[in-house]
Design an enzyme around this catalytic site. Structure first.
Site, PDB file in Angstrom:
ATOM      1  N   ASP A  10       0.850  -1.192   0.000  1.00  0.00           N
ATOM      2  CA  ASP A  10       0.000   0.000   0.000  1.00  0.00           C
ATOM      3  C   ASP A  10       0.886   1.242   0.000  1.00  0.00           C
ATOM      4  O   ASP A  10       1.677   1.449   0.924  1.00  0.00           O
ATOM      5  CB  ASP A  10      -0.890  -0.022   1.249  1.00  0.00           C
ATOM      6  CG  ASP A  10      -1.978   1.039   1.220  1.00  0.00           C
ATOM      7  OD1 ASP A  10      -2.128   1.715   0.183  1.00  0.00           O
ATOM      8  OD2 ASP A  10      -2.664   1.192   2.237  1.00  0.00           O
ATOM      9  N   ASP A 106      -3.329   2.596  -5.852  1.00  0.00           N
ATOM     10  CA  ASP A 106      -2.152   2.713  -4.981  1.00  0.00           C
ATOM     11  C   ASP A 106      -1.883   1.480  -4.130  1.00  0.00           C
ATOM     12  O   ASP A 106      -1.072   1.521  -3.205  1.00  0.00           O
ATOM     13  CB  ASP A 106      -2.302   3.933  -4.068  1.00  0.00           C
ATOM     14  CG  ASP A 106      -3.546   3.849  -3.183  1.00  0.00           C
ATOM     15  OD1 ASP A 106      -4.418   2.995  -3.462  1.00  0.00           O
ATOM     16  OD2 ASP A 106      -3.644   4.641  -2.223  1.00  0.00           O
ATOM     17  N   GLU A 107      -2.540   0.354  -4.428  1.00  0.00           N
ATOM     18  CA  GLU A 107      -2.314  -0.845  -3.620  1.00  0.00           C
ATOM     19  C   GLU A 107      -2.491  -2.095  -4.468  1.00  0.00           C
ATOM     20  O   GLU A 107      -3.270  -2.119  -5.410  1.00  0.00           O
ATOM     21  CB  GLU A 107      -3.252  -0.881  -2.412  1.00  0.00           C
ATOM     22  CG  GLU A 107      -4.708  -0.706  -2.755  1.00  0.00           C
ATOM     23  CD  GLU A 107      -5.606  -0.626  -1.523  1.00  0.00           C
ATOM     24  OE1 GLU A 107      -5.462  -1.490  -0.633  1.00  0.00           O
ATOM     25  OE2 GLU A 107      -6.456   0.280  -1.467  1.00  0.00           O
TER      26      GLU A 107
END
Length: 287
Positions: A10, A106-107
């Protein structure tokens, strides 16, 4: 059968961190990315750790954030940059496994079970990814390492920024069961309220709860959450590029207070619509 090892990587304060790469003079300042920096009714889309320390929250209005942090520096979003850096992150992950399953811009989840004979333990791979992300991409990530996806996700949230958290079959009850039930994957506001009404406040309470009672209150999600809390999540990490058939595309966000003016509602709808449009394009579907 060998133990499966899943990483959840993350990016820390992703939008703000990407913006600060081109604005090094702001790195020691509290910074927020917002939809319309010229409008005090714009919505905060992201913030860095220094802004977070002042209590600045995603989805609150600019004037609320500025009241908490008068020195807050505001920057406009650059979505093409976020897509570019998301691609760089996943390209790094793909050097360790082809089982890379993005869970947002974003992860990503990574299954490194078949890679450990090349690169070392899951924890070692996580630490190496964090180092290389800092040095080669310029961002930091928090990584959860566990034997399933749900616990890996909880692990990446457990310690931030730039940290590795190992969740094993031996320690998960001590580390995860005291956490709030709302921290569990797929527990939104409505589910959290129903769980609270049942006297379930922690993940440990969720694990101990009667599965049929959970299903009666939450439907299919109740069974899922019961299994997740007990460490029985067996969902696979999909091969890179493999997509689940899309049934619907949407985006939601819980705001810290009611939106009462047309400007506030417009800003919120603009941000949500932009996310939905990006997902539609990514899936190659029309609305």
């Amino acid at each position: 059968m060998a133990e499966r090892w899943v990483l959840h990587c993350d990016c820390n304060s992703f939008y703000a961190s990407v913006e600060l790469l081109s604005r090094p003079e702001l790195r020691q300042k509290p910074v927020a990315v917002c939809g319309d920096p010229e409008s005090r009714h714009g919505i905060i889309l992201a913030k860095n750790e220094k802004a977070k320390a002042f209590g600045v929250q995603t989805a609150e209005t600019i004037w609320q954030a500025k009241r908490k942090c008068p020195d807050l520096r505001l920057v406009a979003p650059h979505r093409s940059e976020y897509v570019k850096f998301s691609r760089k992150c996943n390209e790094l992950y793909l050097q360790y496994t082809d089982l890379v399953d993005p869970f947002g811009i974003d992860e990503s989840f990574l299954d490194v079970t078949g890679s450990m004979h090349l690169f070392g333990s899951g924890e070692h791979i996580a630490d190496e990814l964090r180092r290389r992300m800092r040095e080669e991409v310029g961002l930091t990530i928090s990584v959860g390492v566990s034997f399933n996806r749900a616990f890996a996700k909880l692990g990446s949230d457990y310690k931030k920024p730039d940290a590795t958290t190992l969740i094993t079959r031996e320690n998960f009850k001590d580390i995860l069961w005291p956490l709030p039930a709302r921290d569990m994957l797929f527990v939104g506001r409505s589910a959290a309220e129903k769980l609270a009404g049942m006297g379930i406040s922690t993940i440990g309470d969720l694990a101990a709860a009667d599965e049929k009672a959970l299903a009666a209150a939450l439907g299919k999600l109740g069974y899922t959450l019961s299994r997740y809390a007990r460490g029985l999540d067996d969902a696979p990490v999909r091969l890179w590029g493999e997509k689940e058939p899309v049934k619907s595309v949407g985006s939601g966000r819980t705001f810290p207070r009611d939106l009462v003016t047309a400007a506030e509602v417009h800003s919120a709808l603009w941000a949500l619509s932009d996310e939905v449009a990006a997902r539609l394009r990514r899936h190659g579907v029309w609305a």
